[in-house]
Design a protein around this motif. Sequence first.
Motif, PDB file in Angstrom:
ATOM      1  N   ARG A 177       0.837  -1.204   0.000  1.00  0.00           N
ATOM      2  CA  ARG A 177       0.000   0.000   0.000  1.00  0.00           C
ATOM      3  C   ARG A 177       0.868   1.249   0.000  1.00  0.00           C
ATOM      4  O   ARG A 177       0.562   2.229  -0.671  1.00  0.00           O
ATOM      5  CB  ARG A 177      -0.932  -0.004   1.214  1.00  0.00           C
ATOM      6  CG  ARG A 177      -2.021  -1.075   1.163  1.00  0.00           C
ATOM      7  CD  ARG A 177      -2.889  -1.056   2.417  1.00  0.00           C
ATOM      8  NE  ARG A 177      -3.917  -2.066   2.358  1.00  0.00           N
ATOM      9  CZ  ARG A 177      -3.718  -3.343   2.715  1.00  0.00           C
ATOM     10  NH1 ARG A 177      -2.513  -3.741   3.128  1.00  0.00           N
ATOM     11  NH2 ARG A 177      -4.712  -4.217   2.641  1.00  0.00           N
ATOM     12  N   GLU A 193      -3.489   4.675   4.815  1.00  0.00           N
ATOM     13  CA  GLU A 193      -3.114   3.907   3.626  1.00  0.00           C
ATOM     14  C   GLU A 193      -4.245   3.027   3.116  1.00  0.00           C
ATOM     15  O   GLU A 193      -4.193   2.552   1.981  1.00  0.00           O
ATOM     16  CB  GLU A 193      -1.885   3.039   3.919  1.00  0.00           C
ATOM     17  CG  GLU A 193      -0.595   3.847   4.051  1.00  0.00           C
ATOM     18  CD  GLU A 193       0.630   2.969   4.210  1.00  0.00           C
ATOM     19  OE1 GLU A 193       0.459   1.734   4.343  1.00  0.00           O
ATOM     20  OE2 GLU A 193       1.744   3.506   4.191  1.00  0.00           O
ATOM     21  N   HIS A 194      -5.273   2.792   3.941  1.00  0.00           N
ATOM     22  CA  HIS A 194      -6.386   1.972   3.475  1.00  0.00           C
ATOM     23  C   HIS A 194      -7.238   2.701   2.438  1.00  0.00           C
ATOM     24  O   HIS A 194      -8.184   2.135   1.897  1.00  0.00           O
ATOM     25  CB  HIS A 194      -7.244   1.504   4.657  1.00  0.00           C
ATOM     26  CG  HIS A 194      -6.581   0.398   5.423  1.00  0.00           C
ATOM     27  ND1 HIS A 194      -5.694   0.651   6.447  1.00  0.00           N
ATOM     28  CD2 HIS A 194      -6.622  -0.951   5.281  1.00  0.00           C
ATOM     29  CE1 HIS A 194      -5.243  -0.501   6.916  1.00  0.00           C
ATOM     30  NE2 HIS A 194      -5.784  -1.490   6.224  1.00  0.00           N
ATOM     31  N   VAL A 196      -6.117   3.107  -0.323  1.00  0.00           N
ATOM     32  CA  VAL A 196      -5.833   2.236  -1.467  1.00  0.00           C
ATOM     33  C   VAL A 196      -6.901   1.157  -1.585  1.00  0.00           C
ATOM     34  O   VAL A 196      -7.392   0.867  -2.683  1.00  0.00           O
ATOM     35  CB  VAL A 196      -4.435   1.588  -1.336  1.00  0.00           C
ATOM     36  CG1 VAL A 196      -4.213   0.548  -2.434  1.00  0.00           C
ATOM     37  CG2 VAL A 196      -3.350   2.652  -1.392  1.00  0.00           C
ATOM     38  N   ASP A 197      -7.289   0.556  -0.471  1.00  0.00           N
ATOM     39  CA  ASP A 197      -8.285  -0.526  -0.487  1.00  0.00           C
ATOM     40  C   ASP A 197      -9.619  -0.044  -1.056  1.00  0.00           C
ATOM     41  O   ASP A 197     -10.292  -0.776  -1.790  1.00  0.00           O
ATOM     42  CB  ASP A 197      -8.512  -1.072   0.927  1.00  0.00           C
ATOM     43  CG  ASP A 197      -7.228  -1.580   1.561  1.00  0.00           C
ATOM     44  OD1 ASP A 197      -6.319  -1.969   0.822  1.00  0.00           O
ATOM     45  OD2 ASP A 197      -7.134  -1.575   2.807  1.00  0.00           O
ATOM     46  N   GLY A 224      -0.165  -6.294  -0.117  1.00  0.00           N
ATOM     47  CA  GLY A 224      -0.937  -5.316  -0.875  1.00  0.00           C
ATOM     48  C   GLY A 224      -1.631  -5.953  -2.046  1.00  0.00           C
ATOM     49  O   GLY A 224      -2.436  -6.875  -1.869  1.00  0.00           O
TER      50      GLY A 224
END
Length: 231
Positions: A177, A193-194, A196-197, A224
């Motif tokens: 990530r 950073e989530h 990105v999810d 990731g």
Amino acid sequence: MVVEDEVPLATLVGSYLERAGFEVTLSHDGARAVGTAREVDPDVVVLDLGLPGLDGVEVCRQLRAFSDCYVVMLTARSEEVDTLIGLSVGADDYITKPFSPRELVARIQAMLRRPRTTPRPASEDADGSEQHRTFGALTIDPVGRDVWCDGEPVALTRTEFDLLATLSTRPQMAFSRSQLIETVWGPTWVGDEHLVDVHIGHLRRKLGDDANQPRFIRTVRGVGYRMGTGS
């Protein structure tokens, strides 16, 4: 373009952006903001989630019908649901009130520094032109920034395309990530950073990709994501 119904806050944010060299348009009403965006064609829209009447979510939905500008969503609450709702309609980033106008300016500057093309892989033609990248039924044109899945064009936001293009530069490589954040959002980006999810989830929905039986984007536990479905 700053869309915020709290006039003093909108003015403050606008003044910081102007000092940073940006041309700024202010709007304090969601419905009017959509019409204004059609006229001024902004590169970035700073959009309050909690606008009265036509709220930020609906404004973002309507913006995405005619613009691929970057959208930074402002929210007065830190609950994850607000973030997910905002991003689900195509916001590229979010920031929670109260926030530092300097941080907002830094994020916008980082967004606009993002390259609109991705690094050239080994599959590049001898004349320097890059070939389309194909993954089964998925085709990516990194130069034209077009995507086709099962022969049909797929409409992606700038951030969604940048994320997919980054993954496709190194098929079978697991990107963390933090690597994706640094490449797509930039090294100065600060946040969860989530994020990105959330965008991976949007990509999968648009590509008809099942996370449990992926055709294109595979989750690598503890790391990731990567392109491809192999083990």
